[in-house]
Motif scaffolding. Structure first.
Motif, PDB file in Angstrom:
ATOM      1  N   GLU A  41       0.851  -1.184   0.000  1.00  0.00           N
ATOM      2  CA  GLU A  41       0.000   0.000   0.000  1.00  0.00           C
ATOM      3  C   GLU A  41       0.892   1.240   0.000  1.00  0.00           C
ATOM      4  O   GLU A  41       2.049   1.187   0.402  1.00  0.00           O
ATOM      5  CB  GLU A  41      -0.907  -0.012   1.225  1.00  0.00           C
ATOM      6  N   GLN A  42       0.330   2.367  -0.394  1.00  0.00           N
ATOM      7  CA  GLN A  42       1.118   3.584  -0.583  1.00  0.00           C
ATOM      8  C   GLN A  42       1.802   4.071   0.700  1.00  0.00           C
ATOM      9  O   GLN A  42       2.888   4.623   0.641  1.00  0.00           O
ATOM     10  CB  GLN A  42       0.228   4.693  -1.142  1.00  0.00           C
ATOM     11  N   ASP A  43       1.210   3.846   1.868  1.00  0.00           N
ATOM     12  CA  ASP A  43       1.799   4.336   3.120  1.00  0.00           C
ATOM     13  C   ASP A  43       2.770   3.337   3.749  1.00  0.00           C
ATOM     14  O   ASP A  43       3.236   3.525   4.859  1.00  0.00           O
ATOM     15  CB  ASP A  43       0.710   4.717   4.118  1.00  0.00           C
ATOM     16  N   LYS A  44       3.093   2.242   3.024  1.00  0.00           N
ATOM     17  CA  LYS A  44       4.009   1.223   3.525  1.00  0.00           C
ATOM     18  C   LYS A  44       5.138   1.018   2.520  1.00  0.00           C
ATOM     19  O   LYS A  44       4.930   1.094   1.321  1.00  0.00           O
ATOM     20  CB  LYS A  44       3.280  -0.106   3.721  1.00  0.00           C
ATOM     21  N   LYS A  45       6.344   0.763   3.049  1.00  0.00           N
ATOM     22  CA  LYS A  45       7.447   0.452   2.134  1.00  0.00           C
ATOM     23  C   LYS A  45       8.551  -0.305   2.855  1.00  0.00           C
ATOM     24  O   LYS A  45       8.780  -0.105   4.048  1.00  0.00           O
ATOM     25  CB  LYS A  45       7.989   1.705   1.475  1.00  0.00           C
ATOM     26  N   LEU A  46       9.208  -1.191   2.113  1.00  0.00           N
ATOM     27  CA  LEU A  46      10.409  -1.861   2.608  1.00  0.00           C
ATOM     28  C   LEU A  46      11.569  -0.902   2.364  1.00  0.00           C
ATOM     29  O   LEU A  46      11.725  -0.393   1.259  1.00  0.00           O
ATOM     30  CB  LEU A  46      10.651  -3.170   1.864  1.00  0.00           C
ATOM     31  N   SER A  47      12.359  -0.646   3.409  1.00  0.00           N
ATOM     32  CA  SER A  47      13.392   0.375   3.243  1.00  0.00           C
ATOM     33  C   SER A  47      14.821  -0.136   3.402  1.00  0.00           C
ATOM     34  O   SER A  47      15.738   0.436   2.839  1.00  0.00           O
ATOM     35  CB  SER A  47      13.157   1.534   4.204  1.00  0.00           C
ATOM     36  N   GLY A  48      15.038  -1.202   4.183  1.00  0.00           N
ATOM     37  CA  GLY A  48      16.406  -1.642   4.389  1.00  0.00           C
ATOM     38  C   GLY A  48      16.483  -3.048   4.934  1.00  0.00           C
ATOM     39  O   GLY A  48      15.471  -3.689   5.219  1.00  0.00           O
ATOM     40  N   ILE A  49      17.727  -3.520   5.091  1.00  0.00           N
ATOM     41  CA  ILE A  49      17.957  -4.867   5.586  1.00  0.00           C
ATOM     42  C   ILE A  49      19.227  -4.904   6.426  1.00  0.00           C
ATOM     43  O   ILE A  49      20.233  -4.285   6.079  1.00  0.00           O
ATOM     44  CB  ILE A  49      18.035  -5.879   4.420  1.00  0.00           C
ATOM     45  N   TYR A  50      19.166  -5.598   7.547  1.00  0.00           N
ATOM     46  CA  TYR A  50      20.329  -5.902   8.374  1.00  0.00           C
ATOM     47  C   TYR A  50      20.737  -7.333   8.033  1.00  0.00           C
ATOM     48  O   TYR A  50      19.925  -8.259   8.122  1.00  0.00           O
ATOM     49  CB  TYR A  50      19.990  -5.832   9.861  1.00  0.00           C
ATOM     50  N   PHE A  51      22.007  -7.503   7.634  1.00  0.00           N
ATOM     51  CA  PHE A  51      22.495  -8.830   7.245  1.00  0.00           C
ATOM     52  C   PHE A  51      24.007  -8.844   7.366  1.00  0.00           C
ATOM     53  O   PHE A  51      24.676  -7.882   6.985  1.00  0.00           O
ATOM     54  CB  PHE A  51      22.061  -9.135   5.804  1.00  0.00           C
ATOM     55  N   LYS A  52      24.542  -9.929   7.884  1.00  0.00           N
ATOM     56  CA  LYS A  52      25.996 -10.094   8.023  1.00  0.00           C
ATOM     57  C   LYS A  52      26.631  -8.912   8.754  1.00  0.00           C
ATOM     58  O   LYS A  52      27.679  -8.399   8.362  1.00  0.00           O
ATOM     59  CB  LYS A  52      26.660 -10.284   6.655  1.00  0.00           C
ATOM     60  N   GLU A  94      25.569   0.941   1.742  1.00  0.00           N
ATOM     61  CA  GLU A  94      25.562   0.061   2.892  1.00  0.00           C
ATOM     62  C   GLU A  94      26.334   0.728   4.019  1.00  0.00           C
ATOM     63  O   GLU A  94      27.231   1.532   3.786  1.00  0.00           O
ATOM     64  CB  GLU A  94      26.209  -1.267   2.548  1.00  0.00           C
ATOM     65  N   VAL A  95      25.968   0.425   5.218  1.00  0.00           N
ATOM     66  CA  VAL A  95      26.579   1.054   6.373  1.00  0.00           C
ATOM     67  C   VAL A  95      26.980  -0.033   7.352  1.00  0.00           C
ATOM     68  O   VAL A  95      26.175  -0.891   7.699  1.00  0.00           O
ATOM     69  CB  VAL A  95      25.586   2.021   7.070  1.00  0.00           C
ATOM     70  N   LEU A  96      28.221  -0.001   7.808  1.00  0.00           N
ATOM     71  CA  LEU A  96      28.678  -0.919   8.833  1.00  0.00           C
ATOM     72  C   LEU A  96      28.170  -0.414  10.164  1.00  0.00           C
ATOM     73  O   LEU A  96      28.376   0.742  10.514  1.00  0.00           O
ATOM     74  CB  LEU A  96      30.203  -1.006   8.839  1.00  0.00           C
ATOM     75  N   LYS A  97      27.501  -1.255  10.893  1.00  0.00           N
ATOM     76  CA  LYS A  97      26.981  -0.878  12.204  1.00  0.00           C
ATOM     77  C   LYS A  97      27.964  -1.356  13.258  1.00  0.00           C
ATOM     78  O   LYS A  97      28.159  -2.550  13.439  1.00  0.00           O
ATOM     79  CB  LYS A  97      25.598  -1.498  12.446  1.00  0.00           C
ATOM     80  N   ASP A  98      28.617  -0.408  13.981  1.00  0.00           N
ATOM     81  CA  ASP A  98      29.579  -0.784  15.009  1.00  0.00           C
ATOM     82  C   ASP A  98      28.921  -1.590  16.126  1.00  0.00           C
ATOM     83  O   ASP A  98      29.470  -2.561  16.599  1.00  0.00           O
ATOM     84  CB  ASP A  98      30.252   0.463  15.583  1.00  0.00           C
ATOM     85  N   ASP A  99      27.755  -1.169  16.553  1.00  0.00           N
ATOM     86  CA  ASP A  99      27.014  -1.915  17.562  1.00  0.00           C
ATOM     87  C   ASP A  99      25.760  -2.480  16.910  1.00  0.00           C
ATOM     88  O   ASP A  99      24.689  -1.917  16.992  1.00  0.00           O
ATOM     89  CB  ASP A  99      26.692  -1.047  18.772  1.00  0.00           C
ATOM     90  N   PHE A 100      25.956  -3.576  16.216  1.00  0.00           N
ATOM     91  CA  PHE A 100      24.879  -4.206  15.442  1.00  0.00           C
ATOM     92  C   PHE A 100      23.729  -4.551  16.386  1.00  0.00           C
ATOM     93  O   PHE A 100      23.934  -5.212  17.405  1.00  0.00           O
ATOM     94  CB  PHE A 100      25.438  -5.452  14.747  1.00  0.00           C
ATOM     95  N   PRO A 101      22.500  -4.136  16.073  1.00  0.00           N
ATOM     96  CA  PRO A 101      21.398  -4.230  17.034  1.00  0.00           C
ATOM     97  C   PRO A 101      20.722  -5.598  17.160  1.00  0.00           C
ATOM     98  O   PRO A 101      19.836  -5.756  17.987  1.00  0.00           O
ATOM     99  CB  PRO A 101      20.399  -3.203  16.500  1.00  0.00           C
TER     100      PRO A 101
END
Length: 135
Positions: A41-52, A94-101
């Motif tokens: 739907e228009q008010d919903k979207k997939l925006s990102g992914i946490y992986f590895k 892509e962004v490296l997350k120092d403190d991966f959540p």
């Protein structure tokens, strides 16, 4: 960050594959492919992914298909020449997350989606596929 019990969408296919550029210093990493059953739907979207232990923005490619690119090495570690290393595409950054959540197994990922500007998170299992690229 709280994971949702029920996903926003039905995932038809979710996989990752390793890639190697094929040239010295060209880098290596993972391509992630997410295919969903229905259009959002228009008010919903997939925006990102946490992986590895990294985060990458998802890119909408075809109807109901999203992809992401995750490098396994930092650009400065790949010996790219000055021309290639200056090219940046913020939409697929892509962004490296120092403190991966999240605590994730090797084939698990967390999809980030937005509902009316509010972030939600849900875990997905990614199948590993070899797509004929030399490693």
């Amino acid at each position: 960050m709280k994971l949702e019990d029920k996903p926003l969408v039905e995932i038809k296919e979710a996989y990752f594959s390793k890639y190697s550029s094929g040239i010295k210093g060209g880098g290596a990493g993972f391509n992630v492919h997410i295919s969903i059953s229905d259009k959002l739907e228009q008010d919903k979207k997939l925006s990102g992914i946490y992986f590895k232990e990294k985060y990458a923005n998802l890119k909408f490619n075809e109807p109901n298909i999203y992809t992401a690119f995750i490098r396994t090495k930092k650009p400065e570690d790949t010996n790219l020449d000055a021309i290639n290393s200056s090219i940046k595409d913020d939409k697929t950054k892509e962004v490296l997350k120092d403190d991966f959540p999240f605590q994730l197994k090797s084939n698990e990922a967390v999809l980030v989606y937005m509902i009316k500007e509010k972030k939600k998170y849900f875990k997905v299992l990614l199948e590993k596929k070899d797509i004929g690229i030399p490693q």
